[in-house]
Write a protein that holds these residues in place. Sequence first.
Motif, PDB file in Angstrom:
ATOM      1  N   VAL A 205     -25.827  -7.928  38.803  1.00 23.18           N
ATOM      2  CA  VAL A 205     -24.612  -8.448  38.198  1.00 23.18           C
ATOM      3  C   VAL A 205     -24.489  -7.832  36.812  1.00 23.18           C
ATOM      4  O   VAL A 205     -25.360  -8.028  35.957  1.00 23.18           O
ATOM      5  CB  VAL A 205     -24.635  -9.988  38.102  1.00 23.18           C
ATOM      6  CG1 VAL A 205     -23.375 -10.486  37.403  1.00 23.18           C
ATOM      7  CG2 VAL A 205     -24.757 -10.612  39.488  1.00 23.18           C
ATOM      8  N   LEU A 206     -23.438  -7.082  36.585  1.00 22.28           N
ATOM      9  CA  LEU A 206     -23.257  -6.393  35.312  1.00 22.28           C
ATOM     10  C   LEU A 206     -22.736  -7.362  34.243  1.00 22.28           C
ATOM     11  O   LEU A 206     -22.008  -8.318  34.554  1.00 22.28           O
ATOM     12  CB  LEU A 206     -22.274  -5.239  35.483  1.00 22.28           C
ATOM     13  CG  LEU A 206     -22.774  -4.099  36.391  1.00 22.28           C
ATOM     14  CD1 LEU A 206     -21.650  -3.536  37.208  1.00 22.28           C
ATOM     15  CD2 LEU A 206     -23.439  -3.011  35.580  1.00 22.28           C
ATOM     16  N   THR A 207     -23.111  -7.115  33.019  1.00 21.37           N
ATOM     17  CA  THR A 207     -22.579  -7.904  31.907  1.00 21.37           C
ATOM     18  C   THR A 207     -21.219  -7.345  31.506  1.00 21.37           C
ATOM     19  O   THR A 207     -20.858  -6.216  31.854  1.00 21.37           O
ATOM     20  CB  THR A 207     -23.519  -7.851  30.699  1.00 21.37           C
ATOM     21  OG1 THR A 207     -23.540  -6.504  30.194  1.00 21.37           O
ATOM     22  CG2 THR A 207     -24.941  -8.268  31.082  1.00 21.37           C
ATOM     23  N   TYR A 208     -20.455  -8.121  30.749  1.00 24.34           N
ATOM     24  CA  TYR A 208     -19.164  -7.626  30.262  1.00 24.34           C
ATOM     25  C   TYR A 208     -19.363  -6.408  29.366  1.00 24.34           C
ATOM     26  O   TYR A 208     -18.544  -5.483  29.362  1.00 24.34           O
ATOM     27  CB  TYR A 208     -18.426  -8.725  29.508  1.00 24.34           C
ATOM     28  CG  TYR A 208     -17.766  -9.743  30.411  1.00 24.34           C
ATOM     29  CD1 TYR A 208     -16.721  -9.369  31.248  1.00 24.34           C
ATOM     30  CD2 TYR A 208     -18.190 -11.067  30.416  1.00 24.34           C
ATOM     31  CE1 TYR A 208     -16.101 -10.296  32.078  1.00 24.34           C
ATOM     32  CE2 TYR A 208     -17.572 -12.012  31.237  1.00 24.34           C
ATOM     33  CZ  TYR A 208     -16.533 -11.613  32.071  1.00 24.34           C
ATOM     34  OH  TYR A 208     -15.921 -12.537  32.889  1.00 24.34           O
ATOM     35  N   VAL A 336     -17.110 -11.951  41.069  1.00 23.92           N
ATOM     36  CA  VAL A 336     -17.235 -13.331  41.558  1.00 23.92           C
ATOM     37  C   VAL A 336     -18.164 -14.149  40.665  1.00 23.92           C
ATOM     38  O   VAL A 336     -17.872 -15.304  40.329  1.00 23.92           O
ATOM     39  CB  VAL A 336     -17.748 -13.335  43.012  1.00 23.92           C
ATOM     40  CG1 VAL A 336     -18.060 -14.761  43.463  1.00 23.92           C
ATOM     41  CG2 VAL A 336     -16.708 -12.722  43.933  1.00 23.92           C
ATOM     42  N   THR A 337     -19.288 -13.565  40.266  1.00 22.68           N
ATOM     43  CA  THR A 337     -20.249 -14.293  39.444  1.00 22.68           C
ATOM     44  C   THR A 337     -19.651 -14.665  38.093  1.00 22.68           C
ATOM     45  O   THR A 337     -19.747 -15.818  37.650  1.00 22.68           O
ATOM     46  CB  THR A 337     -21.515 -13.446  39.237  1.00 22.68           C
ATOM     47  OG1 THR A 337     -22.073 -13.122  40.514  1.00 22.68           O
ATOM     48  CG2 THR A 337     -22.554 -14.214  38.420  1.00 22.68           C
ATOM     49  N   ARG A 338     -19.019 -13.707  37.436  1.00 26.32           N
ATOM     50  CA  ARG A 338     -18.458 -13.977  36.108  1.00 26.32           C
ATOM     51  C   ARG A 338     -17.293 -14.981  36.176  1.00 26.32           C
ATOM     52  O   ARG A 338     -17.168 -15.848  35.311  1.00 26.32           O
ATOM     53  CB  ARG A 338     -17.985 -12.678  35.456  1.00 26.32           C
ATOM     54  CG  ARG A 338     -19.098 -11.669  35.200  1.00 26.32           C
ATOM     55  CD  ARG A 338     -20.192 -12.245  34.338  1.00 26.32           C
ATOM     56  NE  ARG A 338     -21.348 -11.360  34.232  1.00 26.32           N
ATOM     57  CZ  ARG A 338     -22.592 -11.771  34.075  1.00 26.32           C
ATOM     58  NH1 ARG A 338     -22.842 -13.077  34.011  1.00 26.32           N
ATOM     59  NH2 ARG A 338     -23.574 -10.917  33.992  1.00 26.32           N
ATOM     60  N   LEU A 339     -16.463 -14.894  37.208  1.00 27.38           N
ATOM     61  CA  LEU A 339     -15.359 -15.843  37.320  1.00 27.38           C
ATOM     62  C   LEU A 339     -15.837 -17.228  37.734  1.00 27.38           C
ATOM     63  O   LEU A 339     -15.249 -18.240  37.351  1.00 27.38           O
ATOM     64  CB  LEU A 339     -14.308 -15.322  38.295  1.00 27.38           C
ATOM     65  CG  LEU A 339     -13.496 -14.125  37.797  1.00 27.38           C
ATOM     66  CD1 LEU A 339     -12.510 -13.645  38.850  1.00 27.38           C
ATOM     67  CD2 LEU A 339     -12.745 -14.468  36.505  1.00 27.38           C
ATOM     68  N   THR A 349     -11.976 -16.966  44.612  1.00 24.30           N
ATOM     69  CA  THR A 349     -12.778 -15.739  44.501  1.00 24.30           C
ATOM     70  C   THR A 349     -13.007 -15.109  45.873  1.00 24.30           C
ATOM     71  O   THR A 349     -13.077 -13.879  45.987  1.00 24.30           O
ATOM     72  CB  THR A 349     -14.127 -16.017  43.815  1.00 24.30           C
ATOM     73  OG1 THR A 349     -14.827 -17.047  44.522  1.00 24.30           O
ATOM     74  CG2 THR A 349     -13.927 -16.454  42.370  1.00 24.30           C
ATOM     75  N   GLU A 350     -13.124 -15.929  46.927  1.00 18.08           N
ATOM     76  CA  GLU A 350     -13.275 -15.372  48.269  1.00 18.08           C
ATOM     77  C   GLU A 350     -12.030 -14.591  48.674  1.00 18.08           C
ATOM     78  O   GLU A 350     -12.121 -13.520  49.278  1.00 18.08           O
ATOM     79  CB  GLU A 350     -13.542 -16.495  49.273  1.00 18.08           C
ATOM     80  CG  GLU A 350     -14.947 -17.086  49.206  1.00 18.08           C
ATOM     81  CD  GLU A 350     -16.027 -16.063  49.533  1.00 18.08           C
ATOM     82  OE1 GLU A 350     -16.191 -15.748  50.725  1.00 18.08           O
ATOM     83  OE2 GLU A 350     -16.670 -15.562  48.590  1.00 18.08           O
ATOM     84  N   LYS A 351     -10.863 -15.113  48.342  1.00 15.08           N
ATOM     85  CA  LYS A 351      -9.628 -14.384  48.629  1.00 15.08           C
ATOM     86  C   LYS A 351      -9.529 -13.107  47.804  1.00 15.08           C
ATOM     87  O   LYS A 351      -9.019 -12.085  48.266  1.00 15.08           O
ATOM     88  CB  LYS A 351      -8.418 -15.279  48.345  1.00 15.08           C
ATOM     89  CG  LYS A 351      -8.120 -16.284  49.450  1.00 15.08           C
ATOM     90  CD  LYS A 351      -7.672 -15.577  50.720  1.00 15.08           C
ATOM     91  CE  LYS A 351      -7.279 -16.544  51.810  1.00 15.08           C
ATOM     92  NZ  LYS A 351      -6.836 -15.846  53.048  1.00 15.08           N
ATOM     93  N   MET A 352     -10.023 -13.161  46.562  1.00 17.94           N
ATOM     94  CA  MET A 352     -10.003 -11.963  45.719  1.00 17.94           C
ATOM     95  C   MET A 352     -10.857 -10.859  46.319  1.00 17.94           C
ATOM     96  O   MET A 352     -10.525  -9.673  46.212  1.00 17.94           O
ATOM     97  CB  MET A 352     -10.489 -12.327  44.309  1.00 17.94           C
ATOM     98  CG  MET A 352      -9.552 -13.276  43.572  1.00 17.94           C
ATOM     99  SD  MET A 352     -10.250 -13.949  42.051  1.00 17.94           S
ATOM    100  CE  MET A 352     -10.042 -12.561  40.929  1.00 17.94           C
TER     101      MET A 352
END
Length: 393
Positions: A205-208, A336-339, A349-352
């Motif tokens: 998971v990347l950071t911002y 997904v993780t960040r949101l 997020t699943e729809k995204m």
Amino acid sequence: MALSDTKLRSIHGKPYSGAPEVADTDGLGVRISPKGVVTFQYRYRWAGKPQRLGLGRYPALSLKDARALTSELRLLYDGGTDPRTYFEREKGQSVVTVKDCISYWQETYVDVALRPKTKALYESTVIKHMKDAFPNQNINDITVRQWMERFTAEEKINPRRARQLLTQLRSAINWCIRRQYIDTCSVMRISPKDVGCKPEVGDRVLTYNELAMLWLAIERSRAATSNKLLHQMVMLWGARLSEVRLAERSEFDLHELVWTVPKEHNKTKTVLRRPIFEQIKPLVEKAMLTYGDTMFPGQSMDTPITIAAANRYMARIKATLGIGEWRTHDFRRTLVTRLSEEGVPPHVTEKMLGHELGGVMSVYNKHDWLSEQKAAYELYADKIFWHVKKISG
């Protein structure tokens, strides 16, 4: 009494005390061992003597395929040809090499039954790396030890790929055995767990801050505009690479601000709708202004960037950053993780991501939550661009 899949499934792999042979039709039957090993056989008379041909074991050879094979053998028999010549004709030569088997599997299965992306995967792995193994040597004569030495050498290069190669090769060889192209091969005695290691489950998971560094690296690179736009949109949308890569102008409605992904470009084979949100709209407009119907062309303006070209570009970007291991697909997990951290609900997020909702929701609830997606995308993009501004000063 004719055989059935239900009957064979009830027998296979279980203790059996019934009749050792059960007939079907047209000379087809099965021989059943006390341990429930089911073997198809074709029985006929030739030159006044009874003959029996082993066709293969169930379930590797299905009842449907066994009946189809029997029909071909019956045609030979009725035409005055010994059915045993069928298998000699299929082999076509006294020496069958690894290359012959892989070519046969590719011609009769890979090129016929698989999707282009799966075909490309096999072509870049087992077909590329194993077709020249043991040249001019009969595959039946290759020992387990020789195979292990070959895969040990592959392990030293890439342990995960070594296991993948063995798994794919076993599939190819098993196909050849089921089709009677070869009788057997010692590689089938090697278990995948004996070679290499499992592919790691992605958890990056990347950071911002890392996303911002990536964004700037893409902006400052000297790549083609289509390649840069492709990866920036993949980052912001969290879409699958090919959903964007294969996109055409007609999919983007700038009046309704909706991107409609056709089912042909979607892994789940369903139509997806994603919002064209504020921060990504200028990128879409730039691609539409710069290119024609193909939004992200490669060497030809009429064909999309290839997966290989896209991956090479990301590899070059990765080499310049020094932020550890990552891949394009990690943009999806990161989104997904960040949101989720920001409180965006899972159904949005699943729809995204373009996933089908679970349970009865996938059947009855066809809502896209486009407004909720739009708000989430804009929140995510704002976070990235705040860090881009911070880094670039």
